[in-house]
Each structure stands twice: as C-alpha cells, then as structure tokens.
Design a protein around this motif. Structure first.
Motif, PDB file in Angstrom:
ATOM      1  N   ASP A 114      63.901  73.677  96.821  1.00 35.19           N
ATOM      2  CA  ASP A 114      63.524  73.226  98.158  1.00 35.19           C
ATOM      3  C   ASP A 114      62.743  71.916  98.046  1.00 35.19           C
ATOM      4  O   ASP A 114      61.620  71.912  97.545  1.00 35.19           O
ATOM      5  CB  ASP A 114      62.681  74.296  98.843  1.00 35.19           C
ATOM      6  N   PRO A 115      63.301  70.805  98.525  1.00 34.26           N
ATOM      7  CA  PRO A 115      62.603  69.522  98.394  1.00 34.26           C
ATOM      8  C   PRO A 115      61.295  69.460  99.175  1.00 34.26           C
ATOM      9  O   PRO A 115      60.421  68.645  98.861  1.00 34.26           O
ATOM     10  CB  PRO A 115      63.626  68.507  98.941  1.00 34.26           C
ATOM     11  N   LYS A 116      61.138  70.339 100.171  1.00 36.30           N
ATOM     12  CA  LYS A 116      59.901  70.365 100.946  1.00 36.30           C
ATOM     13  C   LYS A 116      58.861  71.328 100.363  1.00 36.30           C
ATOM     14  O   LYS A 116      57.737  71.413 100.869  1.00 36.30           O
ATOM     15  CB  LYS A 116      60.192  70.736 102.399  1.00 36.30           C
ATOM     16  N   ASN A 117      59.256  72.071  99.334  1.00 35.75           N
ATOM     17  CA  ASN A 117      58.349  72.988  98.631  1.00 35.75           C
ATOM     18  C   ASN A 117      57.711  74.031  99.544  1.00 35.75           C
ATOM     19  O   ASN A 117      56.573  74.460  99.342  1.00 35.75           O
ATOM     20  CB  ASN A 117      57.240  72.198  97.911  1.00 35.75           C
ATOM     21  N   LYS A 118      58.473  74.454 100.553  1.00 34.25           N
ATOM     22  CA  LYS A 118      57.983  75.501 101.453  1.00 34.25           C
ATOM     23  C   LYS A 118      58.324  76.898 100.935  1.00 34.25           C
ATOM     24  O   LYS A 118      57.617  77.868 101.223  1.00 34.25           O
ATOM     25  CB  LYS A 118      58.573  75.306 102.852  1.00 34.25           C
ATOM     26  N   ASN A 152      43.934  83.617 103.962  1.00 32.24           N
ATOM     27  CA  ASN A 152      43.933  84.170 102.604  1.00 32.24           C
ATOM     28  C   ASN A 152      44.478  83.146 101.619  1.00 32.24           C
ATOM     29  O   ASN A 152      45.446  83.380 100.914  1.00 32.24           O
ATOM     30  CB  ASN A 152      44.772  85.458 102.559  1.00 32.24           C
ATOM     31  N   GLY A 153      43.849  81.999 101.594  1.00 34.57           N
ATOM     32  CA  GLY A 153      44.306  80.928 100.708  1.00 34.57           C
ATOM     33  C   GLY A 153      45.326  80.042 101.389  1.00 34.57           C
ATOM     34  O   GLY A 153      45.776  80.281 102.512  1.00 34.57           O
ATOM     35  N   SER A 154      45.719  78.998 100.692  1.00 38.64           N
ATOM     36  CA  SER A 154      46.651  78.019 101.251  1.00 38.64           C
ATOM     37  C   SER A 154      48.036  78.628 101.432  1.00 38.64           C
ATOM     38  O   SER A 154      48.442  79.517 100.691  1.00 38.64           O
ATOM     39  CB  SER A 154      46.738  76.796 100.330  1.00 38.64           C
ATOM     40  N   GLU A 155      48.753  78.126 102.421  1.00 31.86           N
ATOM     41  CA  GLU A 155      50.078  78.650 102.761  1.00 31.86           C
ATOM     42  C   GLU A 155      51.153  77.642 102.368  1.00 31.86           C
ATOM     43  O   GLU A 155      51.201  76.525 102.892  1.00 31.86           O
ATOM     44  CB  GLU A 155      50.169  78.946 104.261  1.00 31.86           C
ATOM     45  N   ARG A 156      52.040  78.043 101.435  1.00 30.44           N
ATOM     46  CA  ARG A 156      53.102  77.156 100.968  1.00 30.44           C
ATOM     47  C   ARG A 156      54.042  76.750 102.097  1.00 30.44           C
ATOM     48  O   ARG A 156      54.548  75.631 102.132  1.00 30.44           O
ATOM     49  CB  ARG A 156      53.895  77.843  99.857  1.00 30.44           C
ATOM     50  N   LEU A 157      54.318  77.686 103.016  1.00 29.54           N
ATOM     51  CA  LEU A 157      55.246  77.395 104.114  1.00 29.54           C
ATOM     52  C   LEU A 157      54.783  76.196 104.926  1.00 29.54           C
ATOM     53  O   LEU A 157      55.596  75.485 105.514  1.00 29.54           O
ATOM     54  CB  LEU A 157      55.377  78.632 105.010  1.00 29.54           C
ATOM     55  N   PHE A 158      53.478  75.955 104.932  1.00 33.81           N
ATOM     56  CA  PHE A 158      52.916  74.843 105.699  1.00 33.81           C
ATOM     57  C   PHE A 158      52.340  73.775 104.773  1.00 33.81           C
ATOM     58  O   PHE A 158      51.390  73.080 105.121  1.00 33.81           O
ATOM     59  CB  PHE A 158      51.860  75.375 106.670  1.00 33.81           C
TER      60      PHE A 158
END
Length: 494
Positions: free
Chosen positions: A282-286, A350-356
């Motif tokens: 995934d180029p956006k790393n989500k 609960n920590g950083s969210e990869r989806l965002f």
C-alpha cells in the motif's frame, strides 16, 4: 474412561488484556475446558505519552496459572502438542542468561514512529514496495532501533530479540526461536527472497546474531522442557507445533486460509484481515501485508491487515468509567435506544492509527454531548457506533485498493458478542457476516494438532467448525445519516 488413543491439544492466546487457554479433545472434536486469566485486564504501562509496555514475565506467570488450573481439572498427560497465538509486533529482549532486559514494548507503542518514517524516506522505494511490502513504521524492527539509539547500554546486552509468542515458546522449551510470520510482522522479512531482510537489518544496524533461529509457523518448532512437563503434568514428549500472531491466528481459527477469504475481530484492537495470494504494498501505508500462518513456498498466502487500535480497550475503559459490572449489562442497556441522538464517538485513544497515517491530530473524543438528552444508553451506543464506523471506514479503503469485501467471518467473542455492534457493522459495511463458535485459543489448539501431524490438512482441522448465524445487511436511513455525520466530523479532524 480414557483410552490409549486419547489426545489433547492446548491453545494459548496471549492478548494485551488476558491470557485465554483452551484444552481441545481431538477424538471428540470439542473444547473440554478453558480459562481466561487474570480476572481483570493486565496492566499496560505508559511512562510517557504514546508509550505502551508490559512485563513479559507477567505473561508467563499468568500462563502458568492457566496451566495449573487445567492440570487441577484434567489429566494433562494426554496433551500431545501446544499452539500459541500472541499479540503482534511487540519487542522482548533477553540477555545471555535468558533474563528479559526491559519491559516489552508492545504493539500499540508509538515511540518509534519517527524512526520508521525516516527509514521510509531513506530506503530504496523498491525495497519498500517489492521486498518489505510495508513501511517499517513503528513495528518491531523500528523498536529495536529505538532501543539502540536511546538505550545503548541495554542494546549492547541483548543476546536475542523476540516477539511475544517467541518469548512464551522460550519459557516453555528453554530455546529461542522465531518464525517467518514473526519476522514479517516485525518488518524484517524479504517477501521476494523469502528470507530475513538484510536490507532492513543492515539499515537499522541490527547484528544478525541477535536474530533467533527461524522455525516453521505450522510444524514441529520445539518440545516442552522436562521441568515444565513435570510441573504441568505432561508426558515427556509434548511438542510446540504452531505459532502465529493474534490476527493471522484469528483468521486461521475461522478457517480463513485461502485467497479471497476475510476475517475480522474486535478485541483490544479491531482488525479486518484479508487473505491473498498477491504481494500487496500500500503506497499510502494505511494497511499492511504480512505472511499468513499457512504460507508455503509453493502456496503463497499473505494477510492484508487493517487495524483500529482503539476498540475493545475503549469499551473496557467505558465499563470502568461508568462502573458497570459486565459487558453484557452494557450491551443490554445499549439496546434501550434507537439511536445515539447525535452523540459521536472516536475511539482513537490507544496509540497512533496507521489508517490515518499516524496523525497526531487524531484523538479519542465524545462529541455533541447534551446533558438534557443523553444518558448511559446513548453513550454506550455511541461508543459501539464509533468503533464499528471506524472499521467500516477502513473497509471503504480496502475496496478502494481493489480488495473484495463481501463476506466476513468472525468468532462469537469480544465486541462481536454484542448484537447491536454486529448489526451496525453489517448494515454500514454492506458485507455479510458469518458468526462462528470459536476463539483464538481454540484456533491455536487446532493449529497444534495440524502442526503435530494429527490433522492431515486444514480442511480436516476445521471440518467441525460450527456456524452460529449468517447476518445480511439491511438498509437503515438513520444509521446511514449517523455514519455520514461521523465521517464529516472525522474529515475535519484529519
């Protein structure tokens, strides 16, 4: 009365909150005993904002308590093999004497994000897209580098690093090993060469001798030590034949093992997990691609994972805050109202969210609270909606990148026990939901039977998997409006 043919298998599910353990009777194809321990969730230590740690020795102490419980109620001399599921992406490090050097830096810890982002900029794009399939992010390799940069004296004492499941195998067997699946979830696997990624190891300056010996995810990995066999009432030939991170294992426990099949869970974190034959980057790393537990050289199996960190942990926080005795009580109260009456919840605490893209602007919040209208029922419903909406938002992205999300399999556990949560999820995602009577510990037990050679193949291992219910999407105008309003507010935040 037991016969010589009696075979038991133990499945251990090491979560962030609890240890769940199942004792599986192979001949009768059923779970004969189980335990969830401890009574209250295990502590997540947060010394600084964005940090999340647990004591790995506490995991082992709790596992010993679970095994003691099973031993007191069952004849464990019939146990043939053990399978282990574990919280993914964590870092455990031990010295030459096998002593853990510091608390485990667990999956939802965000301290290494900047290290992963720097690596993403500096590494060749082909390494990211063709070999690793992922940005190093704040996964295990980045955490190791963080220790090297910030705690050099501790780093120099590291004999071997491990994932949480590797540590449990070490405590059971006395030997330190890892798996291809474990290396992939730590972003240390080269998908092209099907081996340890020397690109990331050399970039982060991690000495190769600190990497454990690699054994198969499914198959003979080790045997339980003599001392532990005597302690827990085992025979002297108990194998460890299955090891997988909790999300690949959840999929496996639902017989999600083939290209195009999809599993979901909503435990401490919520996850959509899609099995594919493709190497998807995934180029956006989500979202992230890891090896699936049944991957083989001539039968490629990867898992595309979409994660929302704040799921069951948000519901747990709410139960403690509102002082409810049980989740069932909360579920019942949530059904007292038809809507959340404009109340909106975001579960991103609960920590950083990869989806965002690990946005620092995104926090957990309750929006629109009206003291004259809203009560416990509205708040609980809003939290269930917010978690479900987050997953559905992620499903929209999975469809954008070309994955077909039509049927999702889930176990009857965690938030999917909630009728309201299931309905919200199905009606907004527009996916059919298949609910099964299984759990992660049972999946690990079946995996042990497969890895030990008692099951011939995956189909045989899951021939008795029980389908409880099929749920189809229904149109709900008010729910659609709530979801659209939730997305509008989300877009302002990100």
């Amino acid at each position: 009365m037991h016969t010589n043919e009696t075979k038991y298998f133990i499945g251990i599910d090491l979560g962030s909150s609890f240890i769940k353990m199942s004792l599986y009777d192979f001949n009768n194809k059923k779970e004969i005993d189980s335990i969830t321990y401890p009574k209250n969730e295990m502590e997540i230590i947060s010394q600084k904002e964005g940090w999340a740690e647990q004591d790995p020795n506490l995991w082992w102490d709790n596992i010993k308590q679970c095994l003691k419980y099973l031993k007191e109620r069952n004849d464990l001399s019939f146990v043939k093999s053990i399978g282990i599921s574990y919280q993914m992406h964590g870092l455990v490090a031990v010295d030459k004497n096998g002593k853990s050097l510091f608390n485990s830096i667990i999956w939802c810890d965000s301290r290494a994000i900047s290290i992963g982002n720097k690596a993403l900029k500096n590494l060749d794009n082909k390494v990211i897209s063709n070999s690793l399939l992922n940005s190093p992010g704040n996964f295990t390799a980045s955490k190791i580098r963080w220790v090297k940069e910030n705690k050099p004296e501790l780093y120099s004492s590291i004999y071997k690093f491990m994932l949480p499941g590797d540590f449990i195998v070490f405590k059971l067997s006395g030997n330190i090993t890892t798996t291809p699946l474990g290396l992939s979830e730590g972003i240390m696997w080269d998908f092209g060469k099907r081996n340890l990624s020397m690109d990331i190891i050399e970039y982060f300056g991690i000495e190769k001798e600190k990497v454990p010996k690699v054994v198969p995810s499914i198959g003979l990995q080790d045997v339980v030590s003599y001392d532990n066999c005597m302690r827990f009432g085992f025979s002297e030939s108990v194998s460890i034949a299955y090891r997988a991170g909790d999300q690949p294992n959840n999929a496996f426990s639902l017989s999600v093992v083939s290209d195009g099949e999809i599993a979901a869970t909503a435990g401490t974190s919520a996850v959509i997990y899609c099995v594919t034959e493709k190497d998807i980057s995934d180029p956006k790393n989500k979202v992230n691609t890891f090896l699936h537990c049944n991957d083989e050289k001539n039968k490629k199996r990867n898992g595309v994972l979409l994660c929302i960190n704040g799921s069951g942990i948000a519901y747990s926080w709410l139960r403690k805050t509102l002082k409810f005795d049980s989740y069932q009580e909360m579920d019942n109260i949530s059904e007292n109202v038809d809507s959340s009456q404009g109340l909106t919840f975001f579960p991103f605490g609960n920590g950083s969210e990869r989806l965002f893209n690990n946005s620092k602007n995104l926090k957990s919040m309750i929006n629109g609270l009206d003291f004259n209208r809203h009560n416990d029922s509205h708040i609980i419903r809003a939290v269930l909606e917010g978690i479900s909406f987050s997953l559905c938002y992620g499903i929209e992205y999975l469809r954008e990148i070309g994955l077909k999300v039509d049927i999702i399999k889930v176990g009857n556990s965690n938030l999917f026990k909630s009728k309201l949560f299931r309905e919200i999820f199905v009606n907004i995602s527009k996916a059919n939901l298949h609910l099964y009577d299984t759990n992660g510990a049972m999946g690990a037990a079946r995996g042990a039977a497969l890895g030990n050679g008692d099951y011939k193949n995956e189909s045989e291992a899951f021939s008795d998997l029980k389908l409880i219910e099929k749920i189809i999407p229904l149109h709900s105008k008010s729910l659609e409006e709530s979801y659209n309003n939730w997305k509008k507010l989300l877009n302002k935040l990100i």
